[in-house]
Design a protein around this motif. Structure first.
Motif, mmCIF file in Angstrom:
data_model
loop_
_atom_site.group_PDB
_atom_site.id
_atom_site.type_symbol
_atom_site.label_atom_id
_atom_site.label_comp_id
_atom_site.label_asym_id
_atom_site.label_seq_id
_atom_site.Cartn_x
_atom_site.Cartn_y
_atom_site.Cartn_z
ATOM 1 N N CYS A 86 -73.429 48.623 -1.743
ATOM 2 C CA CYS A 86 -74.427 48.215 -2.741
ATOM 3 C C CYS A 86 -75.776 47.869 -2.127
ATOM 4 O O CYS A 86 -76.826 48.261 -2.649
ATOM 5 C CB CYS A 86 -73.896 47.034 -3.551
ATOM 6 N N LEU A 87 -75.794 47.099 -1.035
ATOM 7 C CA LEU A 87 -77.065 46.784 -0.381
ATOM 8 C C LEU A 87 -77.720 48.060 0.132
ATOM 9 O O LEU A 87 -78.939 48.239 0.018
ATOM 10 C CB LEU A 87 -76.853 45.799 0.766
ATOM 11 N N ALA A 88 -76.907 48.959 0.690
ATOM 12 C CA ALA A 88 -77.420 50.234 1.195
ATOM 13 C C ALA A 88 -77.986 51.086 0.058
ATOM 14 O O ALA A 88 -78.987 51.783 0.226
ATOM 15 C CB ALA A 88 -76.302 50.987 1.922
ATOM 16 N N GLN A 89 -77.345 51.026 -1.102
ATOM 17 C CA GLN A 89 -77.824 51.769 -2.264
ATOM 18 C C GLN A 89 -79.155 51.211 -2.757
ATOM 19 O O GLN A 89 -80.089 51.951 -3.063
ATOM 20 C CB GLN A 89 -76.792 51.700 -3.394
ATOM 21 N N ARG A 90 -79.255 49.899 -2.808
ATOM 22 C CA ARG A 90 -80.396 49.239 -3.440
ATOM 23 C C ARG A 90 -81.613 49.120 -2.523
ATOM 24 O O ARG A 90 -82.755 49.196 -2.986
ATOM 25 C CB ARG A 90 -79.962 47.844 -3.909
ATOM 26 N N TYR A 91 -81.360 48.917 -1.216
ATOM 27 C CA TYR A 91 -82.457 48.619 -0.298
ATOM 28 C C TYR A 91 -82.527 49.632 0.845
ATOM 29 O O TYR A 91 -82.701 49.274 2.002
ATOM 30 C CB TYR A 91 -82.300 47.203 0.263
ATOM 31 N N ARG A 92 -82.409 50.896 0.519
ATOM 32 C CA ARG A 92 -82.424 51.962 1.523
ATOM 33 C C ARG A 92 -83.687 51.908 2.386
ATOM 34 O O ARG A 92 -83.612 51.894 3.624
ATOM 35 C CB ARG A 92 -82.335 53.308 0.790
ATOM 36 N N GLU A 93 -84.848 51.865 1.751
ATOM 37 C CA GLU A 93 -86.100 51.902 2.508
ATOM 38 C C GLU A 93 -86.285 50.651 3.352
ATOM 39 O O GLU A 93 -86.746 50.726 4.500
ATOM 40 C CB GLU A 93 -87.278 52.083 1.547
ATOM 41 N N GLU A 94 -85.923 49.494 2.795
ATOM 42 C CA GLU A 94 -86.068 48.248 3.542
ATOM 43 C C GLU A 94 -85.183 48.229 4.779
ATOM 44 O O GLU A 94 -85.597 47.767 5.854
ATOM 45 C CB GLU A 94 -85.732 47.053 2.642
ATOM 46 N N ILE A 95 -83.957 48.747 4.659
ATOM 47 C CA ILE A 95 -83.055 48.798 5.816
ATOM 48 C C ILE A 95 -83.631 49.709 6.894
ATOM 49 O O ILE A 95 -83.626 49.374 8.087
ATOM 50 C CB ILE A 95 -81.649 49.270 5.383
ATOM 51 N N GLN A 96 -84.146 50.861 6.490
ATOM 52 C CA GLN A 96 -84.724 51.787 7.460
ATOM 53 C C GLN A 96 -85.895 51.148 8.204
ATOM 54 O O GLN A 96 -86.054 51.342 9.415
ATOM 55 C CB GLN A 96 -85.198 53.057 6.743
ATOM 56 N N GLN A 97 -86.709 50.386 7.485
ATOM 57 C CA GLN A 97 -87.890 49.785 8.101
ATOM 58 C C GLN A 97 -87.559 48.560 8.932
ATOM 59 O O GLN A 97 -88.106 48.388 10.040
ATOM 60 C CB GLN A 97 -88.903 49.410 7.005
ATOM 61 N N GLU A 98 -86.675 47.700 8.429
ATOM 62 C CA GLU A 98 -86.438 46.411 9.063
ATOM 63 C C GLU A 98 -85.310 46.426 10.090
ATOM 64 O O GLU A 98 -85.282 45.580 10.991
ATOM 65 C CB GLU A 98 -86.126 45.350 7.988
ATOM 66 N N ILE A 99 -84.377 47.355 9.944
ATOM 67 C CA ILE A 99 -83.246 47.420 10.896
ATOM 68 C C ILE A 99 -83.144 48.858 11.399
ATOM 69 O O ILE A 99 -82.252 49.620 10.985
ATOM 70 C CB ILE A 99 -81.917 46.964 10.235
ATOM 71 N N PRO A 100 -84.044 49.265 12.279
ATOM 72 C CA PRO A 100 -84.063 50.662 12.741
ATOM 73 C C PRO A 100 -82.819 51.058 13.527
ATOM 74 O O PRO A 100 -82.581 52.254 13.724
ATOM 75 C CB PRO A 100 -85.313 50.721 13.627
ATOM 76 N N GLU A 101 -82.017 50.076 13.937
ATOM 77 C CA GLU A 101 -80.777 50.391 14.659
ATOM 78 C C GLU A 101 -79.731 51.034 13.753
ATOM 79 O O GLU A 101 -78.748 51.607 14.229
ATOM 80 C CB GLU A 101 -80.191 49.118 15.293
ATOM 81 N N VAL A 102 -79.917 50.930 12.423
ATOM 82 C CA VAL A 102 -79.005 51.599 11.491
ATOM 83 C C VAL A 102 -79.270 53.101 11.560
ATOM 84 O O VAL A 102 -80.386 53.559 11.346
ATOM 85 C CB VAL A 102 -79.191 51.085 10.053
ATOM 86 N N ASP A 103 -78.233 53.866 11.866
ATOM 87 C CA ASP A 103 -78.376 55.312 12.072
ATOM 88 C C ASP A 103 -78.256 56.113 10.786
ATOM 89 O O ASP A 103 -78.943 57.122 10.607
ATOM 90 C CB ASP A 103 -77.300 55.793 13.058
ATOM 91 N N VAL A 104 -77.329 55.699 9.910
ATOM 92 C CA VAL A 104 -77.082 56.449 8.683
ATOM 93 C C VAL A 104 -76.850 55.450 7.550
ATOM 94 O O VAL A 104 -76.198 54.418 7.738
ATOM 95 C CB VAL A 104 -75.847 57.380 8.821
ATOM 96 N N ILE A 105 -77.380 55.773 6.370
ATOM 97 C CA ILE A 105 -77.193 54.941 5.182
ATOM 98 C C ILE A 105 -76.476 55.781 4.129
ATOM 99 O O ILE A 105 -76.860 56.912 3.853
ATOM 100 C CB ILE A 105 -78.542 54.444 4.636
ATOM 101 N N VAL A 106 -75.406 55.201 3.546
ATOM 102 C CA VAL A 106 -74.576 55.903 2.565
ATOM 103 C C VAL A 106 -74.568 55.120 1.260
ATOM 104 O O VAL A 106 -74.226 53.938 1.243
ATOM 105 C CB VAL A 106 -73.134 56.085 3.092
ATOM 106 N N GLY A 107 -74.943 55.761 0.175
ATOM 107 C CA GLY A 107 -74.981 55.102 -1.122
ATOM 108 C C GLY A 107 -73.600 54.933 -1.739
ATOM 109 O O GLY A 107 -72.599 55.474 -1.255
ATOM 110 N N THR A 108 -73.555 54.223 -2.854
ATOM 111 C CA THR A 108 -72.276 53.855 -3.471
ATOM 112 C C THR A 108 -71.491 55.053 -3.995
ATOM 113 O O THR A 108 -70.265 55.003 -4.086
ATOM 114 C CB THR A 108 -72.503 52.872 -4.632
#
Length: 453
Positions: A86-108
């Motif tokens: 859910c967080l990945a679904q809702r805040y995709r852009e914020e995660i990419q910007q604030e936590i660049p160590e995240v390699d892949v984001i998967v929605g719900t």
């Protein structure tokens, strides 16, 4: 790339039991691909965090976990970090910007792409990649779950999304509209779970009572329950998240008549003041709540009723709160949880005025919990001398004491029964127990005689 069997994946599942089903489904897919798993973060090559964003505390827990894993990626063995849910679904852009160590984001609605996502995370990429699908696509279903519950009970998710649009809730925006999973798929999943040793099925969805409306044009939960009761090996079937306004007589009767269905119902009512219920976008009034509760208790006298409430909703006056307090005192719910209102951005309630001060929200929550504590302790004391069937959960180390649950106790949210016996029992066993005492919310008992179905 390393052989898959040499790659250790750590899976972190946060949030609700619906999220847990998604995690178990993804674990099953990765298991089929030959990956190995670890619960030791220092041995993990890849970490998948299934996130939650339902309320602020859950959101912060998910962010903190991602940040913790990001640090491990900088300074440890960890090579890949995947954010799901859910967080990945809702805040995709914020995660990419604030936590660049995240390699892949998967929605719900893209959890069936988890193996591809992990492969991408472990490979060479120029930047973070995303996996997203239409929020209203059919739910991912029919996949083997890798059970994380110990194997004697399992959650069966019967639908995805929600159409209610309560004014405080973000779920429709991150999970989509209500979509039932076809009955034949659920029956097959339940049969597979039974064959794997599951004894208790716990039916979950954002709302279980509306099951089937979108597929069959009518509420089909009673029919689903009747068919699930025919599956050999399943001894208990438990219902969670039943919205009170959707409970009708045929559902009450199937709970009453089918011996496998636990006389336990989770009714998330949220409040009892008509004014607050209206602002919440709820579809009940207090009179209707009383009528439903009284009907359930009339037809099923031993039913255990659980509910959840919110204090400090925008505009909640002292009079509204006192009305809620009186309602709880009169209804004497068996199980009750209370949350202080959490303002969530992009919800109508976040813009409502006046917002209630945090100190008032929390004071009202504490006062309600004190009231409920007295009710629950008294109800526990009244059970002394009764004989009940329990499911064994585990054994205390170096003691002849087993931890068990009665039909009145859903795992993770309710109490336990502590069984004193020298008998050799296994998790998932059912035994008859005589209740000899109580300790706050929990019960204490001794063996009566073994339960045979």
């Amino acid at each position: 790339m390393q052989m898959k069997k040499d790659i250790n994946i750590m899976f972190v599942s946060l949030g609700c039991d619906k999220n847990l089903v998604d995690s178990e489904t993804m674990l099953g897919m990765l298991e089929e691909e030959g990956y190995s798993f670890t619960d030791d973060e220092t041995l993990a090559d890849a970490v998948v965090v299934n996130t939650c964003c339902f309320i602020q505390d859950a959101k912060q827990e998910s962010i903190d976990m991602l940040l913790s894993m990001a640090e491990l990626k900088k300074n440890g063995r960890l090579r890949a970090l995947v954010a799901v849910g859910c967080l990945a679904q809702r805040y995709r852009e914020e995660i990419q910007q604030e936590i660049p160590e995240v390699d892949v984001i998967v929605g719900t609605t893209a959890i069936d792409e988890i193996t591809k996502a992990v492969e991408e995370a472990l490979g060479d990429r120029a930047s973070c990649t995303n996996h997203y699908n239409d929020l209203n696509r059919p739910p991912v279903s029919g996949r083997k779950q890798a059970l994380t519950t110990g194997g004697h009970y399992a959650y069966l998710k019967i639908a995805e999304g929600c159409d209610k649009h309560c004014t405080y809730c973000i779920i429709p925006k991150v999970r989509g509209n209500y979509r039932s999973i076809p009955m034949e798929t659920l029956l097959k999943e339940a049969e597979q779970l039974a064959e794997a040793g599951v004894r208790e099925l716990i039916l979950v969805a954002q709302e279980t009572t509306l099951y089937g409306m979108d597929l069959y044009g009518k509420k089909t939960l009673p029919g689903l329950l009747a068919k699930l009761c025919q599956i050999p090996g399943i001894a208990w079937i438990r219902l969670l998240y039943c919205y009170p306004e959707e409970i009708e007589e045929d559902l009450i009767q199937v709970i009453k008549k089918e011996p496998k269905i636990c006389h336990y119902l989770d009714l998330p009512i949220q409040h009892a003041s008509d004014a607050v219920l209206k602002r919440m976008g709820r579809r009940t009034k207090q009179e209707q709540l009383r009528r439903i509760i009284n009907r359930l208790r009339e037809e099923i006298p031993d039913i255990c009723l659980r509910t959840t409430l919110i204090t400090g909703f925008p505009g909640e006056t002292q009079e509204d709160y006192e009305e809620l307090y009186r309602f709880v005192n009169e209804m004497e719910f068996d199980r009750l949880g209370v949350f202080a209102y959490s303002s969530e951005e992009d919800t109508p309630a976040a813009l409502m005025e006046p917002q209630v001060p945090e100190s008032v929200k929390n004071a009202r929550r504490s006062e309600l919990m004190e009231l409920q504590q007295a009710i629950a302790f008294e109800k526990a004391e009244e059970k002394t001398g009764q004989t009940v069937t329990v499911m064994i959960e585990g054994k205390a180390v170096d003691e002849d004491v087993y931890v068990a649950r009665t039909y009145m106790d859903a795992p993770g949210v309710d109490g336990y029964l502590f069984l004193h016996t020298a008998a050799q029992l296994m998790s998932g066993d059912f035994v008859k127990v005589k209740i000899t005492d109580s300790n706050d919310y929990d019960l204490i008992g001794e063996m009566a005689h073994e339960f045979t179905e």
